[in-house]
Design a protein around this motif. Structure first.
Motif, short mmCIF file in Angstrom:
data_model
loop_
_atom_site.label_atom_id
_atom_site.label_comp_id
_atom_site.label_asym_id
_atom_site.label_seq_id
_atom_site.Cartn_x
_atom_site.Cartn_y
_atom_site.Cartn_z
N ASN A 140 0.83 -1.21 0.00
CA ASN A 140 0.00 0.00 0.00
C ASN A 140 0.87 1.26 0.00
O ASN A 140 0.61 2.21 -0.75
N THR A 141 1.90 1.25 0.85
CA THR A 141 2.79 2.40 0.95
C THR A 141 3.48 2.68 -0.38
O THR A 141 3.58 3.83 -0.81
N LEU A 142 3.97 1.61 -1.02
CA LEU A 142 4.67 1.77 -2.30
C LEU A 142 3.74 2.33 -3.38
O LEU A 142 4.13 3.24 -4.13
N ILE A 143 2.52 1.81 -3.45
CA ILE A 143 1.57 2.28 -4.47
C ILE A 143 1.27 3.76 -4.29
O ILE A 143 1.31 4.55 -5.24
N ILE A 144 0.98 4.17 -3.05
CA ILE A 144 0.65 5.57 -2.78
C ILE A 144 1.85 6.46 -3.04
O ILE A 144 1.72 7.56 -3.60
N ARG A 169 -6.61 6.66 -1.93
CA ARG A 169 -5.19 6.64 -2.29
C ARG A 169 -4.83 7.86 -3.13
O ARG A 169 -3.75 8.45 -2.96
N GLY A 170 -5.73 8.25 -4.03
CA GLY A 170 -5.47 9.41 -4.86
C GLY A 170 -5.35 10.69 -4.05
O GLY A 170 -4.48 11.53 -4.32
N LEU A 171 -6.22 10.85 -3.05
CA LEU A 171 -6.15 12.05 -2.20
C LEU A 171 -4.86 12.09 -1.41
O LEU A 171 -4.22 13.15 -1.27
N ILE A 172 -4.45 10.95 -0.86
CA ILE A 172 -3.19 10.90 -0.08
C ILE A 172 -2.01 11.23 -0.97
O ILE A 172 -1.12 12.03 -0.60
N ALA A 173 -1.97 10.64 -2.17
CA ALA A 173 -0.88 10.90 -3.10
C ALA A 173 -0.88 12.36 -3.54
O ALA A 173 0.18 13.00 -3.64
N PHE A 174 -2.07 12.92 -3.80
CA PHE A 174 -2.17 14.31 -4.24
C PHE A 174 -1.70 15.26 -3.14
O PHE A 174 -1.02 16.27 -3.42
N SER A 198 12.92 11.20 -0.95
CA SER A 198 11.49 10.98 -1.17
C SER A 198 11.11 9.55 -0.81
O SER A 198 10.03 9.30 -0.25
N LEU A 199 11.99 8.60 -1.11
CA LEU A 199 11.74 7.20 -0.77
C LEU A 199 11.66 7.01 0.74
O LEU A 199 10.77 6.32 1.26
N ILE A 200 12.60 7.64 1.45
CA ILE A 200 12.58 7.56 2.92
C ILE A 200 11.31 8.19 3.47
O ILE A 200 10.66 7.66 4.37
N GLY A 201 10.94 9.37 2.90
CA GLY A 201 9.71 10.01 3.34
C GLY A 201 8.48 9.17 3.02
O GLY A 201 7.51 9.16 3.80
N GLY A 202 8.51 8.45 1.89
CA GLY A 202 7.39 7.60 1.53
C GLY A 202 7.22 6.44 2.51
O GLY A 202 6.09 6.10 2.90
N ILE A 203 8.33 5.82 2.91
CA ILE A 203 8.25 4.73 3.87
C ILE A 203 7.75 5.23 5.23
O ILE A 203 7.06 4.52 5.95
N SER A 258 -5.51 1.66 2.50
CA SER A 258 -4.70 2.86 2.65
C SER A 258 -3.86 2.82 3.93
O SER A 258 -3.29 3.83 4.33
N MET A 259 -3.80 1.66 4.54
CA MET A 259 -2.97 1.49 5.75
C MET A 259 -1.51 1.39 5.33
O MET A 259 -1.12 0.53 4.55
N THR A 260 -0.68 2.30 5.83
CA THR A 260 0.74 2.30 5.50
C THR A 260 1.54 1.55 6.56
O THR A 260 1.02 1.21 7.63
N ALA A 261 2.81 1.31 6.26
CA ALA A 261 3.67 0.57 7.20
C ALA A 261 3.82 1.32 8.51
O ALA A 261 3.83 0.70 9.58
N MET A 262 3.93 2.64 8.46
CA MET A 262 4.08 3.43 9.69
C MET A 262 2.79 3.45 10.50
O MET A 262 2.83 3.50 11.73
N MET A 263 1.65 3.40 9.85
CA MET A 263 0.38 3.30 10.58
C MET A 263 0.29 1.97 11.30
O MET A 263 -0.20 1.88 12.44
N TYR A 264 0.78 0.91 10.65
CA TYR A 264 0.81 -0.41 11.28
C TYR A 264 1.74 -0.40 12.49
O TYR A 264 1.41 -0.97 13.54
N LEU A 265 2.88 0.26 12.35
CA LEU A 265 3.80 0.39 13.48
C LEU A 265 3.15 1.16 14.62
O LEU A 265 3.28 0.79 15.79
N ASN A 266 2.43 2.22 14.28
CA ASN A 266 1.76 3.02 15.30
C ASN A 266 0.71 2.22 16.06
O ASN A 266 0.47 2.45 17.25
N LYS A 267 0.07 1.26 15.37
CA LYS A 267 -0.92 0.41 16.04
C LYS A 267 -0.27 -0.37 17.19
O LYS A 267 -0.84 -0.51 18.27
#
Length: 312
Positions: free
Chosen positions: A78-82, A164-169, A228-233, A253-262
């Motif tokens: 999900n993170t990579l796609i966004i 996903r489009g809103l997050i990317a935008f 940008s890659l680091i910021g994306g992760i 739309s759950m990203t890796a950092m959101m999973y970590l925050n859980k």
């Protein structure tokens, strides 16, 4: 008469003294937390209600649980796609604007442009996210406008493509100005005589950009891509607010950092440490790969130039 020996004044020590605040800050806020995270990842340490379990050393069991019993790979996808959805237009428009603003033929006064395009970077991501959440909600101004125009409304925050489009935008809006200014600085650092020679040889704007500008700003492009890659992760605040921390719809739309925050929110520090270490390793591997790819490509160009020079 005895000649007075001239005293040699060394200022080298002051350079080291001025570096002390940086190293102290790095030690306290970066290195110690990094080591502590790595250490905690080998322990069972979590809360169940008011009862604390651990810390108990369990070796690599947390890492096994992350790979075998979690959805981290899905959230990384999900993170990579966004990130790709936001980065591709970001680098495209940044290169376009940087080439346009630095074109000597146009002679644009770029001070006002720089201020305008950089301004979104000064706004907090949380404020931007709340604004877009209100604008694109089911009963928000955007859907009201679509209804007024006789068009069907769209549930932006309930559809996978919409969310996903809103997050990317949002990520694109916040960072393309910063990227544009960096690339402008890189292009302005190129010797102007190269562009002049290209114009004399009859090269058009596209040929000049392709043959001169792009090869010479590759190191800066590598820097932009890596940061940008680091910021994306590390993408967290925008999807967290837009999806109310749930990664809706259906956690797409759950990203890796959101999973970590859980895990941090549930005080499962052992699992959170393991996820952090895995993300750190992935970031390092991807950054090294990008850096090596750009560096090797530049080295090949230099070798070809040397061979051509030697054959003359």
């Amino acid at each position: 008469m005895m000649k007075k020996k001239s005293k040699l004044v060394s200022y080298a020590k002051w350079g080291y003294i001025f570096l002390i605040p940086f190293f102290v800050t790095y030690l306290i806020f970066s290195l110690i937390p990094l080591v502590s995270t790595f250490y905690n990842s080998f322990f069972e340490n979590y809360m169940v209600g008011l009862m604390k379990v651990g810390p108990k050393f369990i070796g690599i069991d947390n890492y096994k649980a992350v790979f075998l019993h979690s959805e981290l790979l899905t959230y990384l996808k999900n993170t990579l796609i966004i990130w790709v959805m936001g980065f591709i237009p970001q680098i495209f428009f940044s290169l376009l604007l940087a080439a346009w603003f630095t074109d000597l033929k146009l002679r644009l006064k770029t001070g006002a442009f720089k201020t305008i395009i950089y301004m979104p970077n000064l706004i907090m991501a949380a404020a931007f996210s709340m604004l877009f959440f209100a604008m694109f909600s089911d009963s928000g101004p955007v859907n009201n406008l679509l209804t007024y125009l006789g068009l069907p409304s769209y549930r932006f925050l309930s559809e996978v493509a919409g969310t996903r489009g809103l997050i990317a935008f949002l990520n694109f809006l916040m960072w393309f100005g910063n990227t544009t200014i960096i690339l402008m600085a890189a292009i302005m650092g190129i010797d102007g005589s190269l562009f002049e020679a290209a114009r004399i040889d009859g090269a058009n704007s596209w040929q000049t950009f392709k043959r001169i500008t792009m090869p010479l700003i590759k190191p800066i492009l590598a820097y932009v891509l890596i940061t940008s890659l680091i910021g994306g992760i590390q993408m967290f605040d925008v999807p967290q607010i837009l999806t109310n921390g749930e990664g809706n719809p259906n956690r797409t739309s759950m990203t890796a950092m959101m999973y970590l925050n859980k895990h941090l929110f549930s005080k499962n520090y052992g699992m959170a440490g393991a996820v952090s270490v895995i993300l750190f390793i992935i970031t390092c591997i991807l950054s090294i790969f990008v850096f090596k790819f750009i560096t090797n490509d530049s080295d090949k160009v230099k070798v070809k130039k040397k061979k051509k020079g030697g054959s003359l």
